[in-house]
Enzyme design. Structure first.
Site, short mmCIF file in Angstrom:
data_model
loop_
_atom_site.label_atom_id
_atom_site.label_comp_id
_atom_site.label_asym_id
_atom_site.label_seq_id
_atom_site.Cartn_x
_atom_site.Cartn_y
_atom_site.Cartn_z
CG HIS A 170 22.29 -24.36 36.13
ND1 HIS A 170 23.04 -25.32 35.46
CD2 HIS A 170 21.50 -23.81 35.19
CE1 HIS A 170 22.69 -25.35 34.19
NE2 HIS A 170 21.73 -24.45 34.00
CD GLU B 89 21.12 -28.97 29.07
OE1 GLU B 89 21.69 -28.00 28.53
OE2 GLU B 89 19.95 -28.92 29.51
CG ASP C 96 18.49 -25.60 33.54
OD1 ASP C 96 19.08 -24.53 33.33
OD2 ASP C 96 18.56 -26.58 32.76
CG ASP C 97 15.42 -22.91 32.05
OD1 ASP C 97 15.61 -21.68 31.90
OD2 ASP C 97 16.23 -23.78 31.69
CG HIS D 102 24.59 -24.31 30.15
ND1 HIS D 102 24.76 -23.12 30.80
CD2 HIS D 102 23.30 -24.69 30.41
CE1 HIS D 102 23.64 -22.81 31.44
NE2 HIS D 102 22.74 -23.74 31.22
CG HIS E 266 18.88 -20.43 32.43
ND1 HIS E 266 19.89 -20.04 31.58
CD2 HIS E 266 19.16 -21.71 32.78
CE1 HIS E 266 20.73 -21.06 31.40
NE2 HIS E 266 20.33 -22.08 32.12
N1 HPA Z 1 20.48 -25.36 28.59
C1 HPA Z 1 21.03 -24.49 27.74
N2 HPA Z 1 20.60 -23.26 27.60
C2 HPA Z 1 19.60 -22.84 28.36
C3 HPA Z 1 19.00 -23.68 29.27
C4 HPA Z 1 19.47 -25.01 29.39
O1 HPA Z 1 18.97 -25.83 30.18
N3 HPA Z 1 18.03 -22.95 29.86
C5 HPA Z 1 18.06 -21.73 29.35
N4 HPA Z 1 19.01 -21.64 28.43
ZN ZN Z 2 20.89 -24.03 32.18
#
Ligand code: HPA
Ligand code: ZN
Length: 360
Positions: free
Chosen positions: A17, A200, A278-279, A197, A19
């Site tokens: 996971h 969350e 994630d990011d 996703h 991006h």
């Molecule tokens: N959640 C949803 N969309 C996203 C995320 C995330 O953490 N990061 C980049 N796009």
């Molecule tokens: Zn994500």
């Protein structure tokens, strides 16, 4: 380095996971801004980092889409991805399944082929020079409509042999999986893997929809599934992988403290959880920091860390022979690692990891 940090660093693991646009560090953002003559609303790297204070997903997304605006050429996408691969290689990552958001770029007039050419070149280079394998997951932006997602799937047609699957990201609440039922069915019919996703920020119902309507192979995040015991039972029964992102959850206020993160509960319930970043450029840590800080906060045992590493491969889209090779590498690593007693992941004063070496 503490024994815990060393153990985590050397443990073979995959990231499922990530991006790739979320790995854009402020330094590279400025460099690409200069290279492409794109003005940024920030004067310094420090100013950019100071802006990374988020109270929810949308706060983050607004700044993340703005940052991606410096990516124009195939070389930019290549440099972005190579910077990520180099960084994560140092964390002992062996395989990555990376998300990319083509609509973020095609809507700015960047050709789909430019994005693909840059990412594919970096993926080949990472395998050749760093020994990291990778696969691409094309994400549809859920704040846009399904017709736009279908047009993106059509644009991807020439590249389908180099795309492992499709996913669903961006603003979750108000954009349930149901909205993308047809485009996911079309992707499945083309032989693509499916992820989304869900849970969350969105409710357990979104996780049910991702399973029942989209028929996904994995759930990205899935935290809020824990609110629904019947859903947990279903996820356990089907061995569905959850790609959990602890530092992201902390930065986006999904959890108030890493000590309250549900990862340990997920493992206790028998859910196939994994740790991911994630990011990482926005959330304060790459894969290794996600592992280390979570292990410390939750006092994860060595056995739990090994389970998480195994999950990262068994939950991947790698072919069975490759999964088996990685699992064997984990076994070999664990048997070679100095025979310590259970590691104490609690940080001690003046120590960034902590370890208790019992007898050897
Ligand atoms: N959640 C949803 N969309 C996203 C995320 C995330 O953490 N990061 C980049 N796009
Ligand atoms: Zn994500």
């Amino acid at each position: 380095m503490s024994t815990l940090a060393e153990f985590i660093q050397g443990l073979p693991k995959a990231e499922l996971h990530l991006h790739i646009e979320g790995s854009l560090e402020p330094e590279l953002m400025f460099e690409l801004g200069r290279r492409n003559a794109i003005a940024l609303p920030f004067k310094t790297v420090e100013e950019v980092r100071a802006a990374y204070a988020f109270s929810n997903l949308q706060d983050f997304l607004d700044i993340y889409y703005q940052g991606a605006g410096v990516l124009l050429t195939a070389a930019d996408f290549h440099d972005l991805a190579m910077a990520y691969f180099r960084r994560v290689a140092a964390d002992g990552c062996r395989h990555v399944e990376l998300f990319f958001d083509p609509q973020t770029h095609t809507d700015r007039g960047i050709a789909f082929s430019v994005v693909m050419d840059g990412l594919l070149a970096a993926m080949a280079e990472a395998e050749r020079t760093l020994g990291i394998t990778s696969a691409l997951i094309l994400c549809f932006l859920r704040h846009l409509d399904e017709a736009a997602a279908s047009a993106t799937l059509k644009a991807a047609e020439p590249y389908l042999d180099r795309i492992a699957g499709v996913g669903l990201d961006s603003s979750e609440v108000g954009h349930p999986p149901l909205k993308f039922a047809r485009v996911f069915a079309a992707a499945r019919a083309k032989g693509l893997k499916l992820v989304a996703h869900a849970g969350e920020e969105g409710p357990p119902e979104y996780v049910w929809e991702a399973l029942d309507i989209l028929d996904v192979d994995r759930i990205d995040h899935g935290n809020r599934a824990l609110e629904d015991p019947a859903l947990v039972k279903r996820l356990v029964r089907e061995g569905k992988t959850l790609t959990v992102c602890p530092l992201s959850n902390l930065k986006l206020c999904v959890v108030g403290d890493l000590k309250d993160h549900p990862l340990r509960t997920m493992l206790d319930l028998g859910l196939r959880a994994t740790i991911n970043s994630d990011d990482p450029a926005y959330f304060g840590g790459y894969l290794g920091q996600n592992w280390l800080q979570t292990a410390q906060a939750l006092s994860l045992t060595r056995a739990e860390l090994v389970t998480l590493a195994r999950n990262s491969f068994t939950g991947s889209f790698l072919p069975p022979d490759a999964v088996a090779r990685h699992l064997a590498a984990i076994d070999a690593y664990v048997s070679r690692f100095p025979p310590v007693g259970e590691m104490s992941p609690k940080p001690q004063a003046g120590d960034n990891g902590g370890s208790v070496r019992q007898e050897s």
